[in-house]
Design an enzyme around this catalytic site. Structure first.
Site, PDB file in Angstrom:
ATOM      1  CE  LYS A 255    -102.638 -64.591   8.876  1.00 25.79           C
ATOM      2  NZ  LYS A 255    -103.899 -63.926   8.989  1.00 25.79           N
TER       3      LYS A 255
HETATM    4  N1  GLU Z   1    -108.958 -62.283  10.898  1.00 25.22           N
HETATM    5  C1  GLU Z   1    -107.908 -62.088  11.859  1.00 25.22           C
HETATM    6  C2  GLU Z   1    -106.643 -62.796  11.378  1.00 25.22           C
HETATM    7  O1  GLU Z   1    -106.703 -63.637  10.499  1.00 25.22           O
HETATM    8  C3  GLU Z   1    -108.283 -62.612  13.231  1.00 25.22           C
HETATM    9  C4  GLU Z   1    -109.366 -61.813  13.837  1.00 25.22           C
HETATM   10  C5  GLU Z   1    -109.824 -62.303  15.196  1.00 25.22           C
HETATM   11  O2  GLU Z   1    -109.641 -63.485  15.526  1.00 25.22           O
HETATM   12  O3  GLU Z   1    -110.399 -61.503  15.911  1.00 25.22           O
HETATM   13  O4  GLU Z   1    -105.578 -62.498  11.860  1.00 25.22           O
END
Ligand code: GLU
Length: 321
Positions: A255
């Site tokens: 990321k």
């Molecule tokens: N917040 C998580 C992420 O950015 C994704 C969570 C979800 O979609 O359940 O990887």
């Protein structure tokens, strides 16, 4: 009739990379394929004190590829708030519900203690051995306080439950015996912050989400989420876990790797239409230049390749690997 509702739930850590843009797009298509609504939820539980800059950068990136959410910050907000950092009260209420049902208990073990007691192979997620499961909850809280700690809260996994099966529209059937794989898992951390799988389930239930699209790095935590849905007596959503996008070298797109960010592509003069077409193709939809809502009618989760695509930044395309 229930409205279908999908959501994109990113943890904001800077400009979006191509992999998260693909998840965003797929979640929008999943929501719109039968005329449902698409929501944006900002999963900023761990970034409360950081600046709002990464969140704004993410909004700009989504707008650049033509994605506009129906519900969420700056749009319709029927289930507000849409930032997890502002939803702590809801998580506390949900914890109280499980507490009243005897489904959670306090645990004063530190991470180190759990790792030391776990029988899990090195590097694997530690299996909680149940140290505090049978203890008097008041004693646990008191002993933890005497050690200068607060207690976390763990979900009591029914040990006779056996395999929990997730029928995923993209990944297929995924099975896990939660008691053996992770044991009683944390729903509220010792610092009072809700754990990821707890927050996400509480949010998806209260926001009436029926379509969950995300990266398949989260597939292994989905059986825990199934148990939470059952504990709340709520119907689980349809799950779609996408294989993660890899770089040309076969590594996961980290990321924070700026070179893969949409912002940088934009600054280098890349065209969003090209990226959109490439992302759509990687999801099994050919881009005819029409609106995404219209194109969503042709989205079929079963047609999404089950292998990771590779992002070739020089050719600006996602290749099936
Ligand atoms: N917040 C998580 C992420 O950015 C994704 C969570 C979800 O979609 O359940 O990887």
């Amino acid at each position: 009739m229930t409205i279908e509702r999908g959501r994109f739930a990113p943890t904001p850590s800077g400009a979006l990379h191509v992999g998260s843009a693909r998840t965003a797009l797929a979640s929008a298509l999943a929501a719109w394929r039968n005329g449902g609504r698409w929501a944006l939820r900002v999963e900023d539980l761990d970034v409360v004190r950081s600046s709002t800059r990464p969140i704004e950068a993410m909004y700009e990136d989504l707008a650049w590829i033509g994605l506009a959410w129906d519900e969420g910050p700056g749009a319709d907000e029927p289930h507000r708030p849409y930032r997890q950092s502002a939803r702590a009260g809801l998580y506390r209420e949900a914890l109280d519900v499980l507490r009243a049902r005897g489904l959670v208990y306090p645990c004063g073990c530190s991470r180190k203690e759990v790792e030391a007691a776990s029988q899990a192979p090195h590097g694997a997620e530690p299996v909680y051995p149940g140290t505090c499961r049978g203890r008097d909850p008041d004693d646990v809280v008191r002993d933890a306080a005497a050690r200068g700690r607060a207690a976390a809260w763990r979900f009591r996994v029914d040990r006779s439950r056996g395999d929990v099966t997730v029928s995923d529209l993209v990944a297929g059937r995924y099975t896990q015996d939660v008691a053996r794989a992770v044991g009683d898992f944390v729903v509220a951390r010792a610092d009072g912050v809700a754990a990821y799988q707890f927050a996400v389930v509480v949010d998806d239930i209260t926001m009436e989400v029926t379509e969950v699209v995300r990266g398949d790095d989260l597939l292994a935590s989905t059986p825990r989420q199934v148990l939470l849905y059952e504990a709340f007596g709520a119907a689980p959503p349809r799950w779609m876990h996408l294989p993660l996008v890899l770089g040309a070298d076969g590594e996961r797109l980290a990321k924070r790797l700026g070179a893969m960010g949409l912002r940088e592509l934009r600054e280098r003069g890349h065209r969003p239409e090209r990226l959109r077409a490439s992302l759509l193709a990687s999801l099994g939809v050919s881009d005819d230049g029409g609106s995404l809502r219209g194109l969503a009618r042709r989205f079929d989760p079963a047609a999404v390749p089950r292998t990771s695509p590779r992002w070739d930044v020089t050719r600006e395309i996602l290749d099936a690997s």
